[in-house]
Design a protein around this motif. Structure first.
Motif, PDB file in Angstrom:
ATOM      1  N   ILE A 224      31.056  37.551  19.153  1.00 36.13           N
ATOM      2  CA  ILE A 224      32.398  38.051  19.460  1.00 36.13           C
ATOM      3  C   ILE A 224      33.379  36.914  19.350  1.00 36.13           C
ATOM      4  O   ILE A 224      33.237  35.916  20.047  1.00 36.13           O
ATOM      5  CB  ILE A 224      32.463  38.613  20.891  1.00 36.13           C
ATOM      6  N   SER A 225      34.379  37.044  18.480  1.00 37.15           N
ATOM      7  CA  SER A 225      35.364  35.967  18.418  1.00 37.15           C
ATOM      8  C   SER A 225      36.308  36.133  19.599  1.00 37.15           C
ATOM      9  O   SER A 225      36.425  37.203  20.169  1.00 37.15           O
ATOM     10  CB  SER A 225      36.119  36.030  17.106  1.00 37.15           C
ATOM     11  N   THR A 226      36.985  35.075  19.954  1.00 40.99           N
ATOM     12  CA  THR A 226      37.885  35.118  21.117  1.00 40.99           C
ATOM     13  C   THR A 226      38.992  36.159  20.960  1.00 40.99           C
ATOM     14  O   THR A 226      39.222  36.955  21.863  1.00 40.99           O
ATOM     15  CB  THR A 226      38.481  33.715  21.390  1.00 40.99           C
ATOM     16  N   PRO A 227      39.690  36.189  19.819  1.00 44.02           N
ATOM     17  CA  PRO A 227      40.706  37.230  19.695  1.00 44.02           C
ATOM     18  C   PRO A 227      40.115  38.633  19.768  1.00 44.02           C
ATOM     19  O   PRO A 227      40.725  39.559  20.289  1.00 44.02           O
ATOM     20  CB  PRO A 227      41.342  36.972  18.326  1.00 44.02           C
ATOM     21  N   MET A 228      38.897  38.800  19.228  1.00 50.33           N
ATOM     22  CA  MET A 228      38.254  40.097  19.256  1.00 50.33           C
ATOM     23  C   MET A 228      37.976  40.521  20.685  1.00 50.33           C
ATOM     24  O   MET A 228      38.144  41.684  21.041  1.00 50.33           O
ATOM     25  CB  MET A 228      36.941  40.049  18.460  1.00 50.33           C
ATOM     26  N   PHE A 229      37.560  39.550  21.489  1.00 56.34           N
ATOM     27  CA  PHE A 229      37.282  39.840  22.890  1.00 56.34           C
ATOM     28  C   PHE A 229      38.530  40.408  23.569  1.00 56.34           C
ATOM     29  O   PHE A 229      38.482  41.422  24.255  1.00 56.34           O
ATOM     30  CB  PHE A 229      36.796  38.565  23.574  1.00 56.34           C
ATOM     31  N   TYR A 230      39.653  39.741  23.347  1.00 58.01           N
ATOM     32  CA  TYR A 230      40.898  40.215  23.956  1.00 58.01           C
ATOM     33  C   TYR A 230      41.281  41.575  23.406  1.00 58.01           C
ATOM     34  O   TYR A 230      41.693  42.477  24.136  1.00 58.01           O
ATOM     35  CB  TYR A 230      42.043  39.217  23.702  1.00 58.01           C
ATOM     36  N   LYS A 231      41.129  41.712  22.083  1.00 55.31           N
ATOM     37  CA  LYS A 231      41.522  42.980  21.451  1.00 55.31           C
ATOM     38  C   LYS A 231      40.706  44.130  22.033  1.00 55.31           C
ATOM     39  O   LYS A 231      41.246  45.179  22.374  1.00 55.31           O
ATOM     40  CB  LYS A 231      41.328  42.886  19.935  1.00 55.31           C
ATOM     41  N   LEU A 232      39.388  43.912  22.145  1.00 59.85           N
ATOM     42  CA  LEU A 232      38.548  44.985  22.677  1.00 59.85           C
ATOM     43  C   LEU A 232      38.974  45.362  24.086  1.00 59.85           C
ATOM     44  O   LEU A 232      39.130  46.539  24.417  1.00 59.85           O
ATOM     45  CB  LEU A 232      37.078  44.541  22.684  1.00 59.85           C
ATOM     46  N   SER A 233      39.183  44.313  24.918  1.00 58.31           N
ATOM     47  CA  SER A 233      39.558  44.606  26.305  1.00 58.31           C
ATOM     48  C   SER A 233      40.879  45.345  26.361  1.00 58.31           C
ATOM     49  O   SER A 233      41.030  46.341  27.071  1.00 58.31           O
ATOM     50  CB  SER A 233      39.690  43.306  27.100  1.00 58.31           C
ATOM     51  N   ILE A 234      41.855  44.842  25.610  1.00 51.17           N
ATOM     52  CA  ILE A 234      43.183  45.460  25.654  1.00 51.17           C
ATOM     53  C   ILE A 234      43.144  46.876  25.092  1.00 51.17           C
ATOM     54  O   ILE A 234      43.741  47.792  25.658  1.00 51.17           O
ATOM     55  CB  ILE A 234      44.208  44.581  24.902  1.00 51.17           C
TER      56      ILE A 234
ATOM     57  N   VAL B 161      40.288  54.973  38.680  1.00 50.80           N
ATOM     58  CA  VAL B 161      39.179  54.060  38.980  1.00 50.80           C
ATOM     59  C   VAL B 161      38.718  53.340  37.720  1.00 50.80           C
ATOM     60  O   VAL B 161      38.503  52.116  37.734  1.00 50.80           O
ATOM     61  CB  VAL B 161      38.008  54.849  39.615  1.00 50.80           C
ATOM     62  N   ALA B 162      38.595  54.102  36.625  1.00 50.47           N
ATOM     63  CA  ALA B 162      38.139  53.491  35.372  1.00 50.47           C
ATOM     64  C   ALA B 162      39.095  52.399  34.923  1.00 50.47           C
ATOM     65  O   ALA B 162      38.681  51.315  34.497  1.00 50.47           O
ATOM     66  CB  ALA B 162      38.007  54.563  34.291  1.00 50.47           C
ATOM     67  N   LEU B 163      40.399  52.689  35.027  1.00 51.02           N
ATOM     68  CA  LEU B 163      41.381  51.687  34.608  1.00 51.02           C
ATOM     69  C   LEU B 163      41.306  50.449  35.494  1.00 51.02           C
ATOM     70  O   LEU B 163      41.297  49.314  35.013  1.00 51.02           O
ATOM     71  CB  LEU B 163      42.795  52.297  34.641  1.00 51.02           C
ATOM     72  N   GLN B 164      41.245  50.685  36.782  1.00 51.23           N
ATOM     73  CA  GLN B 164      41.152  49.544  37.706  1.00 51.23           C
ATOM     74  C   GLN B 164      39.924  48.714  37.384  1.00 51.23           C
ATOM     75  O   GLN B 164      39.971  47.474  37.335  1.00 51.23           O
ATOM     76  CB  GLN B 164      41.058  50.038  39.148  1.00 51.23           C
ATOM     77  N   ALA B 165      38.790  49.415  37.156  1.00 44.77           N
ATOM     78  CA  ALA B 165      37.546  48.699  36.867  1.00 44.77           C
ATOM     79  C   ALA B 165      37.689  47.844  35.616  1.00 44.77           C
ATOM     80  O   ALA B 165      37.300  46.675  35.594  1.00 44.77           O
ATOM     81  CB  ALA B 165      36.403  49.702  36.703  1.00 44.77           C
ATOM     82  N   SER B 166      38.269  48.424  34.572  1.00 44.02           N
ATOM     83  CA  SER B 166      38.368  47.654  33.325  1.00 44.02           C
ATOM     84  C   SER B 166      39.330  46.489  33.496  1.00 44.02           C
ATOM     85  O   SER B 166      39.124  45.408  32.937  1.00 44.02           O
ATOM     86  CB  SER B 166      38.769  48.545  32.161  1.00 44.02           C
ATOM     87  N   GLN B 167      40.392  46.702  34.313  1.00 41.39           N
ATOM     88  CA  GLN B 167      41.315  45.594  34.539  1.00 41.39           C
ATOM     89  C   GLN B 167      40.631  44.462  35.295  1.00 41.39           C
ATOM     90  O   GLN B 167      40.746  43.283  34.945  1.00 41.39           O
ATOM     91  CB  GLN B 167      42.551  46.075  35.333  1.00 41.39           C
ATOM     92  N   GLN B 168      39.883  44.836  36.314  1.00 38.49           N
ATOM     93  CA  GLN B 168      39.212  43.806  37.106  1.00 38.49           C
ATOM     94  C   GLN B 168      38.135  43.109  36.298  1.00 38.49           C
ATOM     95  O   GLN B 168      37.970  41.887  36.382  1.00 38.49           O
ATOM     96  CB  GLN B 168      38.613  44.434  38.371  1.00 38.49           C
ATOM     97  N   ALA B 169      37.425  43.899  35.468  1.00 37.93           N
ATOM     98  CA  ALA B 169      36.397  43.288  34.628  1.00 37.93           C
ATOM     99  C   ALA B 169      37.028  42.268  33.704  1.00 37.93           C
ATOM    100  O   ALA B 169      36.494  41.184  33.482  1.00 37.93           O
ATOM    101  CB  ALA B 169      35.690  44.384  33.813  1.00 37.93           C
ATOM    102  N   PHE B 170      38.188  42.655  33.156  1.00 36.45           N
ATOM    103  CA  PHE B 170      38.885  41.747  32.239  1.00 36.45           C
ATOM    104  C   PHE B 170      39.217  40.437  32.931  1.00 36.45           C
ATOM    105  O   PHE B 170      38.975  39.340  32.411  1.00 36.45           O
ATOM    106  CB  PHE B 170      40.154  42.418  31.719  1.00 36.45           C
ATOM    107  N   ILE B 171      39.792  40.536  34.117  1.00 32.75           N
ATOM    108  CA  ILE B 171      40.186  39.329  34.851  1.00 32.75           C
ATOM    109  C   ILE B 171      38.982  38.436  35.111  1.00 32.75           C
ATOM    110  O   ILE B 171      39.030  37.222  34.923  1.00 32.75           O
ATOM    111  CB  ILE B 171      40.859  39.700  36.192  1.00 32.75           C
ATOM    112  N   LYS B 172      37.890  39.088  35.535  1.00 32.03           N
ATOM    113  CA  LYS B 172      36.694  38.316  35.835  1.00 32.03           C
ATOM    114  C   LYS B 172      36.214  37.539  34.620  1.00 32.03           C
ATOM    115  O   LYS B 172      35.839  36.371  34.719  1.00 32.03           O
ATOM    116  CB  LYS B 172      35.590  39.279  36.275  1.00 32.03           C
ATOM    117  N   VAL B 173      36.219  38.219  33.476  1.00 35.12           N
ATOM    118  CA  VAL B 173      35.563  37.628  32.308  1.00 35.12           C
ATOM    119  C   VAL B 173      36.471  36.681  31.535  1.00 35.12           C
ATOM    120  O   VAL B 173      36.018  35.701  30.956  1.00 35.12           O
ATOM    121  CB  VAL B 173      35.052  38.758  31.377  1.00 35.12           C
TER     122      VAL B 173
END
Lengths: 300, 652
Positions: free
Chosen positions: A3-13, A279-291
């Motif tokens: 996973i390239s770094t920009p790809m990681f951000y793109k997927l999360s966003i 809940v799903a949105l919150q989870a994905s937001q928190q996961a993003f912050i963590k990672v």
């Protein structure tokens, strides 16, 4: 898989945006109470909703028509009711007048009462409704139907037209009676036809001449019968309105139920969906912050 | 000393490697960047006696980690996704407008017909009639506004096309430039500068968003780009241009032309362009938008024609025959657009003669080798016109050449319903001129002794000679019963017998007209019940019949008549079908767009997997090369100290 770094951000966003978009759609549904917000949500339902809305509107128009019909018919009804009681009084007076034991002056006295009643009948025949239309004039409802020249000649200026209104998709209801049917074309004693006013006028003159004709009584009876028949028929039409009204109401209810099932939101399902998506949105937001904070550069 | 030179080769190599790594890190967020990797190899060994001694490290190349196949996949998906997005975005707006519960057509039509019913309840009431006129105006305005919106959309595509064409041209020029630079470098050292290649790929990607292109790599490193049905947009260092030109039939609509090097005005390639935003735009404009506008026009035309036909069959508050309520669209609705390349002088007219047969398509009239053909654009059905010129009726439209003649090879685009919704208008402004009454009425004789009754009648043919004289019925007739089973028809003014001996059956009643002897005065009536001899009924002109609502009832019933689309649908049906159709197409575009986006994301992911920069990896590389650099530097230090030792040994 790399996973390239920009790809990681793109997927999360992308994920977060997709969830936000779903959440926003659900929120709009809950706020508006509609399941189908735009035709794109469900094109087949959109067409049905359009059709049902139109049907419901049509039925409410039928109800308006029936209200109008009812008020017209009730007006005719009360006019004919008043006429019936006048005619019955005239009948009583006629019977008394025909009694051989009466004197000429008695008969004369009776004649005046009958004449007054006749004039009232004439006034009722020229009744106007709330918008100023003559109700017994046929189609020519802005001209006075009955004229009296003072000496026993009565003319009917109207015609035989009777107005109809639509009360449901396939039938019309008659809401007026033409003046000729009510007052003019009545069976006469000994054959032929007579008109109500001329007969009564004739009776008045005969009483004043102290020579009442028993045929007058028969004429009055025929006029009463005619009136009764017409009133019965009118009553039947009023009943039709009542029946049709309840039929229309139940059809409207069915249509509204169908419309609601197509268009309205199931709140229970939508709100639980809303919660799920939050809940799903919150989870994905928190996961993003963590990672996203994890980087080798933090340790260099 | 090989130690020193080996160490120096290492230093240089690792310096380059660190530079490349830092280049990758700096460009982590650069769009279209392909990561680069230093390829190291050992130097050629030197033979020394019976063994080979190594000569350090050298950089063979700085590899650009790129997969052309994956890149092509990304381009292809980008084109599809952009096309569907554009189409969805545009068609969604139209779909929302059509179904809007307040601004759509359905509420306006409903309100108009409700107003008609309210007037039927109270035909002599001026306020009720005024409401009918107002609602009629609202309805006509609604048609006008919706058509206006669609026209604005259509004209708006012109500007969007111009912007797209400008962008395509600038990307094409950029690609041609880069091609030049790349071939300069490629001709020499072998590999092209990676950053130039990245830049060119980025331009290609932007180009793919706008329109579908094919690219082919040449031996000298440049790529050729093809557009449409094979027109070359970029050939090496030469970029051709696209331009917007007025369309063949309608100068207000722009289309796309390919300007080669020699032709000045360009060749229209719009029909060959697909994919990308431009493809989506063209598909929307020439498909869904045209279809919607034509369909609205068909409804406008059907409604106004049916309404007018019924309206002129009645009489108004002044007992005068009704005039057209709406403007007559049968001659004004059609748009005739000759091709700009026509040589002939023909003036073509299209008149709507049968609204029930009307389609919602445009037609192309052509003359080729002496044969006139009419092509229906919606399904490409071709009709050879036998009786043309001067005229022939196809699908309810009378196509005619009113003057001049067509030359061989001419073509003319005809839009029978395209502008009908724009031209819809209420002509009446005097509420007393609404024809709510029927022109005739029947009266029961005042001395009738039987129980027979006569209906008031309905108009069957307003063009009948009986209605020809305004304000009168010619003749007014009397129906007189000779006995209970026979009647005769007389002229009411002269009492002349027009027909006699007509049988009557009390059990079934009788439709008086047309009579057995063929008398027909343009209306139908019914006698029921049991007459006796000398009973009579008279039919006269409905002068003063202000309380008559028969024509109003007939007018309001029009919304239930299935007269459109070959007598299969009412106006509301056609509108509902339009809403459904547009909604379905929009939804299909939405679904397909989501699919394409998913596929695009997959392709991008694969590309990123190969070409994307991962910061952790680069960080590790930094550490690696830094350590190696330090080690190599240490070797130089050791080499220096061995040299010092040597010098010290041979010195005094």
């Amino acid at each position: 898989m790399r996973i390239s770094t920009p790809m990681f951000y793109k997927l999360s966003i992308d994920q977060m945006q997709a969830q936000q978009s779903k959440l926003s759609h659900t929120q709009q549904q809950v706020a508006s109470g509609l399941r189908v917000l735009t035709p794109t949500d469900d094109p087949a339902a959109a067409t049905r909703i359009l059709d049902l809305g139109s049907e419901i509107e049509t039925y409410s128009q039928y109800m308006r028509n029936m209200d109008h019909a009812e008020s017209r018919l009730e007006m005719s009804e009360s006019a004919m009711g008043a006429m019936t009681s006048h005619l019955q009084r005239i009948r009583e007076l006629a019977i008394r007048g025909l009694n051989d034991s009466l004197s000429a002056s008695d008969r004369n006295a009776i004649s005046f009462e009958i004449e007054a009643l006749m004039n009232q009948l004439l006034a009722i025949a020229n009744t106007r409704d709330a918008s100023g239309e003559f109700i017994f004039a046929g189609y020519q409802s802005d001209s006075r139907p009955f004229d009296h020249d003072g000496v026993g000649n009565f003319t009917y200026n109207g015609d035989s037209g009777e107005r109809e209104l639509r009360i449901n998709a396939s039938s019309y209801l008659k809401i007026s009676e033409s003046g000729d049917k009510v007052f003019m074309n009545i069976a006469a004693a000994g054959g032929g036809t007579q008109n109500m006013f001329a007969s009564i006028h004739g009776l008045v003159q005969d009483l004043r001449a102290d020579n009442p004709n028993p045929a007058s009584l028969e004429n009055i009876d025929n006029a009463l019968d005619n009136l009764l028949t017409l009133r019965a028929e009118l009553g039947a039409r009023l009943n039709v309105i009542d029946t049709q009204r309840s039929v229309n109401e139940s059809v409207t209810l069915q249509l509204q139920t169908s419309l609601s099932s197509e268009q309205d939101l199931d709140y229970a399902e939508a709100i639980s969906r809303l919660n799920q998506q939050v809940v799903a949105l919150q989870a994905s937001q928190q996961a993003f912050i963590k990672v996203q904070g994890l980087s080798l550069f933090n340790y260099l | 000393m090989s130690t020193l030179s080996n160490a120096i080769s290492g230093l240089l190599a690792f310096q380059r490697a660190l530079a490349t790594t830092s280049h990758n890190i700096s460009n982590v967020n650069t769009p279209g960047y392909t990561r680069q990797r230093v390829e190291l190899d050992t130097g050629l060994p030197t033979a020394e006696g019976g063994y080979f001694i190594g000569n350090g490290v050298q950089i063979t190349s700085i590899e650009r980690l790129h997969d052309q196949f994956v890149m092509n996949e990304v381009l292809r998906r980008t084109t599809s996704a952009e096309q569907l997005d554009m189409f969805y975005q545009l068609s969604n707006q139209v779909s929302n407008l059509l179904a809007d519960p307040n601004a759509g057509l359905a509420p306006a039509m409903q309100d108009f017909f409700n107003a008609m019913q309210d007037m039927a309840d109270n035909p002599a009431s001026i306020p009720a009639r005024q409401v009918v006129l107002s609602q009629g105006n609202v309805l006509a305005s609604r048609f006008n506004e919706m058509n206006d919106y669609l026209t604005q959309q259509r004209l708006g595509t012109n500007e969007q096309l111009q912007v797209m064409v400008r962008d395509i041209n600038s990307y094409a020029s950029a690609i041609a430039d880069i091609n030049g630079q790349i071939s300069q470098y490629s001709g020499g050292a072998g590999t092209a500068p990676n950053d130039l290649l990245d830049r060119r790929d980025l331009m290609l990607n932007e180009l793919s968003k706008l329109v579908s292109v094919d690219s082919m790599e040449q031996d000298n490193g440049s790529i050729n780009v093809f557009i449409g049905s094979g027109q070359a947009l970029v050939l090496g260092t030469h970029a051709s241009q696209l331009a917007t030109i007025p369309s063949e039939f309608d100068a207000r609509i722009m289309e796309v032309a390919y300007v080669g090097s020699t032709t000045s005005t360009g060749v229209n390639i719009t029909s060959f362009l697909s994919g990308g935003q431009m493809g989506g735009l063209i598909e929307f404009r020439d498909g869904l938008l045209t279809d919607t506008q034509n369909e609205l026009g068909r409804i406008a035309l059907g409604l106004s024609t049916m309404f007018n036909t019924q309206h002129i069959s009645g009489i108004d508050l002044n007992s005068k025959t009704g005039e057209n309520f709406f403007s007559d669209l049968s001659t004004t609705a059609a748009e005739v657009l000759p091709s700009r390349s026509n040589m002939g002088t023909a003036v073509v007219t299209a008149q709507i003669v049968d609204h029930s047969q009307l389609s919602n398509s445009d037609y192309l009239l052509q003359l080729n080798a002496g044969v006139y053909t009419l092509t229906r654009q919606s399904d490409s059905t071709v009709t050879t016109l036998g009786t043309f010129p001067p005229a022939q009726v196809v699908d309810g439209v009378n196509f005619a050449i009113s003057s001049g003649a067509m030359a061989d090879g001419d073509s003319i685009l005809i839009r029978p319903t395209g502008v009908a919704a724009d031209r819809m208008q209420v002509l009446l402004n005097d509420p007393s001129m609404i024809a709510a009454a029927a022109p005739m009425r029947s009266s029961t004789g005042l001395s009738n002794q039987g129980t027979a009754q006569i209906s008031q009648g309905t108009v069957t043919d307003i063009t009948n000679a009986a209605f020809a004289t305004p304000g009168a019925l010619t003749p007014e007739v009397t129906i007189r019963f000779i006995d209970a089973v026979t009647y005769e028809i007389l002229d009411s003014s002269s009492m002349a017998v027009l027909e006699t001996g007509i049988p009557y059956n009390a059990a079934t009643g009788s439709d008086v007209f047309p009579s057995p002897g063929g008398l027909d005065y343009g209306y139908s009536l019914r006698i029921t019940g049991t007459p006796v001899a000398n009973d009579s009924f008279s039919i006269e002109y409905n002068a003063g019949g202000v309380g008559d609502n028969r024509n109003a009832l007939a007018l309001e019933d029009l919304q239930n008549l299935k007269q459109l689309v070959n007598n299969s649908a009412t106006f509301m049906d056609v509108y509902g079908q339009l809403v459904g159709r547009v909604g379905a197409e929009t939804r299909e575009a939405d679904m397909n767009s989501q699919t394409q986006h998913a596929l695009l994301n997959q392709a991008i992911q694969r590309r990123e997997e190969i070409s994307g920069v991962n910061l952790d990896e680069e960080a590790a590389n930094l550490v690696r090369y830094q350590q190696a650099y330090q080690a190599a530097a240490q070797v130089i230090s050791i080499s220096n100290s061995t040299f010092q030792t040597l010098i010290a040994a041979v010195g005094n």
